[in-house]
Design a protein around this motif. Structure first.
Motif, PDB file in Angstrom:
ATOM      1  N   VAL A   1       0.916  -1.293  -0.114  1.00 23.96           N
ATOM      2  CA  VAL A   1       0.012  -0.061  -0.095  1.00 23.96           C
ATOM      3  C   VAL A   1       1.063   1.201   0.090  1.00 23.96           C
ATOM      4  O   VAL A   1       0.725   2.080  -0.649  1.00 23.96           O
ATOM      5  CB  VAL A   1      -1.053  -0.056   1.121  1.00 23.96           C
ATOM      6  CG1 VAL A   1      -1.752   1.229   1.368  1.00 23.96           C
ATOM      7  CG2 VAL A   1      -1.949  -1.073   1.244  1.00 23.96           C
ATOM      8  N   MET A   2       1.865   0.987   0.922  1.00 21.58           N
ATOM      9  CA  MET A   2       2.670   2.468   1.024  1.00 21.58           C
ATOM     10  C   MET A   2       3.563   2.696  -0.379  1.00 21.58           C
ATOM     11  O   MET A   2       3.889   3.868  -0.551  1.00 21.58           O
ATOM     12  CB  MET A   2       3.803   2.353   2.326  1.00 21.58           C
ATOM     13  CG  MET A   2       2.987   2.241   3.547  1.00 21.58           C
ATOM     14  SD  MET A   2       2.010   3.730   3.697  1.00 21.58           S
ATOM     15  CE  MET A   2       3.452   4.925   3.494  1.00 21.58           C
ATOM     16  N   LYS A   3       3.596   1.643  -1.163  1.00 21.40           N
ATOM     17  CA  LYS A   3       4.423   1.629  -2.418  1.00 21.40           C
ATOM     18  C   LYS A   3       3.582   2.969  -3.274  1.00 21.40           C
ATOM     19  O   LYS A   3       4.279   3.642  -4.111  1.00 21.40           O
ATOM     20  CB  LYS A   3       4.666   0.504  -3.230  1.00 21.40           C
ATOM     21  CG  LYS A   3       5.300   0.641  -4.505  1.00 21.40           C
ATOM     22  CD  LYS A   3       5.419  -0.775  -5.129  1.00 21.40           C
ATOM     23  CE  LYS A   3       4.213  -1.530  -5.558  1.00 21.40           C
ATOM     24  NZ  LYS A   3       4.351  -2.803  -6.112  1.00 21.40           N
ATOM     25  N   TRP A   4       2.343   2.848  -3.344  1.00 20.28           N
ATOM     26  CA  TRP A   4       1.500   3.751  -3.938  1.00 20.28           C
ATOM     27  C   TRP A   4       1.226   5.021  -2.998  1.00 20.28           C
ATOM     28  O   TRP A   4       1.375   6.358  -3.752  1.00 20.28           O
ATOM     29  CB  TRP A   4       0.132   3.117  -4.089  1.00 20.28           C
ATOM     30  CG  TRP A   4       0.525   2.177  -5.198  1.00 20.28           C
ATOM     31  CD1 TRP A   4       0.450   0.759  -4.851  1.00 20.28           C
ATOM     32  CD2 TRP A   4       0.496   2.251  -6.352  1.00 20.28           C
ATOM     33  NE1 TRP A   4       0.561   0.078  -5.910  1.00 20.28           N
ATOM     34  CE2 TRP A   4       0.562   0.642  -7.002  1.00 20.28           C
ATOM     35  CE3 TRP A   4       0.596   3.150  -7.581  1.00 20.28           C
ATOM     36  CZ2 TRP A   4       0.749   0.383  -8.440  1.00 20.28           C
ATOM     37  CZ3 TRP A   4       0.738   2.815  -8.684  1.00 20.28           C
ATOM     38  CH2 TRP A   4       0.954   1.423  -9.344  1.00 20.28           C
ATOM     39  N   VAL A   5       1.027   4.867  -1.965  1.00 17.29           N
ATOM     40  CA  VAL A   5       0.549   6.083  -0.941  1.00 17.29           C
ATOM     41  C   VAL A   5       2.080   7.070  -0.775  1.00 17.29           C
ATOM     42  O   VAL A   5       1.755   8.297  -0.835  1.00 17.29           O
ATOM     43  CB  VAL A   5       0.450   5.597   0.403  1.00 17.29           C
ATOM     44  CG1 VAL A   5       0.355   6.972   1.742  1.00 17.29           C
ATOM     45  CG2 VAL A   5      -1.145   4.884   0.348  1.00 17.29           C
TER      46      VAL A   5
ATOM     47  N   PRO B   1       4.683   8.041  -2.591  1.00 20.65           N
ATOM     48  CA  PRO B   1       4.889   9.179  -3.736  1.00 20.65           C
ATOM     49  C   PRO B   1       3.951  10.199  -3.654  1.00 20.65           C
ATOM     50  O   PRO B   1       4.170  11.312  -3.933  1.00 20.65           O
ATOM     51  CB  PRO B   1       5.482   8.270  -4.960  1.00 20.65           C
ATOM     52  CG  PRO B   1       4.715   6.981  -4.705  1.00 20.65           C
ATOM     53  CD  PRO B   1       4.587   6.818  -3.400  1.00 20.65           C
ATOM     54  N   ILE B   2       2.555   9.724  -3.977  1.00 19.48           N
ATOM     55  CA  ILE B   2       1.389  10.546  -3.902  1.00 19.48           C
ATOM     56  C   ILE B   2       1.353  11.519  -2.869  1.00 19.48           C
ATOM     57  O   ILE B   2       1.049  12.640  -2.940  1.00 19.48           O
ATOM     58  CB  ILE B   2       0.210   9.793  -4.024  1.00 19.48           C
ATOM     59  CG1 ILE B   2      -0.057   9.053  -5.438  1.00 19.48           C
ATOM     60  CG2 ILE B   2      -0.935  10.625  -3.939  1.00 19.48           C
ATOM     61  CD1 ILE B   2      -0.866   7.856  -5.378  1.00 19.48           C
ATOM     62  N   SER B   3       1.684  11.114  -1.608  1.00 19.97           N
ATOM     63  CA  SER B   3       1.661  11.802  -0.492  1.00 19.97           C
ATOM     64  C   SER B   3       2.560  12.974  -0.376  1.00 19.97           C
ATOM     65  O   SER B   3       2.448  14.117  -0.155  1.00 19.97           O
ATOM     66  CB  SER B   3       1.668  10.980   0.715  1.00 19.97           C
ATOM     67  OG  SER B   3       0.678  10.037   1.106  1.00 19.97           O
TER      68      SER B   3
END
Length: 276
Positions: free
Chosen positions: A188-192, A194-196
């Motif tokens: 999940v953090m792999k996507w969260v 860079p977006i964050s």
């Protein structure tokens, strides 16, 4: 008795968690609209809006009044959570200089979103919103207080607030300091992540533009009516290659909205520390 106490604590814990998560979701809705309008304005097919403009856009949608009532609940929840963070300090910022600055920033955030909630109530025709959004008495008093000849210099003091907030957002995004507050798998953090990071940096840039407008505008602005997010986005549009910068920041603000939604789902809400 013991079972009743445990159940009561459980109810309070769930209530605090609901406050935080619904608040982050409400903030996300506001910034989805702000970012989307900034992006479309950047590509030449619309105009920018600030947080108030985002709320007004919701009113124009099908079931707009219902959406606004939901937003009022979410915004009030966010205010309550920000005040809870500032007072009970569940993240352990402490009472040192840095901790007090962070906690003061949380109070400032609560004030800003209280005003946005009152504005939303005003749109709904609520008497509470009308009395809260008018503010003529306090505004006249403050304007009179600042009527002395050196009052314009206070605008430079006001400018320090968005300057500090902007720098803090950029550092938080660049160093990914938000990660320690997330309970999520690495997948999940792999996507969260860079977006964050993009979202926090973009919002930080918007705050820095506001600070820059205050520092360079000087006497053109009143301490009682400083420029806001919509003014900052319009200022970006007037820069060289302004449409590019505005579109880029617009995408970034949508990323900040996604970061807010991620917080609504995966953020660690430390209720034992709140209830301690």
């Amino acid at each position: 008795m013991h079972t009743t106490a445990v159940q009561a604590k459980g109810e309070v814990s769930r209530g605090i968690t609901w406050l935080a998560r619904s608040g982050y979701a409400a903030r996300g809705v506001v910034y989805v609209i702000v970012g989307a309008f900034a992006f479309t304005a950047g590509i030449g097919s619309g105009k920018t809006v600030g947080t108030k403009g985002a709320i007004q856009q919701l009113l124009g949608q099908p079931f707009g009044e219902t959406l606004l009532w939901i937003m009022v609940v979410g915004l009030v929840a966010y205010v309550a959570w920000r005040l809870t963070q500032a007072i009970t300090d569940p993240e352990g910022h402490g009472t040192g200089a840095k901790g007090l600055v962070i906690r003061a920033g949380l109070v400032g955030s609560a004030v800003a979103y209280t005003l946005l909630a009152l504005f939303t109530l005003g749109l709904l025709g609520s008497s509470i919103g009308s009395s809260g959004s008018g503010g003529s008495g306090s505004g006249d008093f403050l304007s009179g207080l600042l009527g002395w000849k050196y009052s314009n210099y206070l605008i430079y003091l006001v400018a320090l607030v968005p300057l500090g907030v902007g720098i803090a957002h950029i550092i938080k995004g660049w160093k990914a300091k938000f990660e320690k507050y997330f309970y999520a798998s690495e997948h999940v953090m792999k996507w969260v992540r860079p977006i964050s990071r993009a979202g926090l940096v973009a919002r930080g840039v918007a705050f820095l533009v506001v600070a820059g407008m205050l520092f360079t505008g000087g006497s053109r602005y009143k301490p009682t009516d400083p420029p806001g997010l919509e003014d900052a986005l319009n200022a970006l549009q007037n820069l060289p290659f302004g449409t590019f910068w505005l579109s880029l920041v617009g995408i970034g603000l949508v990323a900040f909205a996604l970061y807010s939604f991620a917080e609504a789902i995966w953020r660690r809400i430390d209720t034992p520390a709140v209830m301690h």
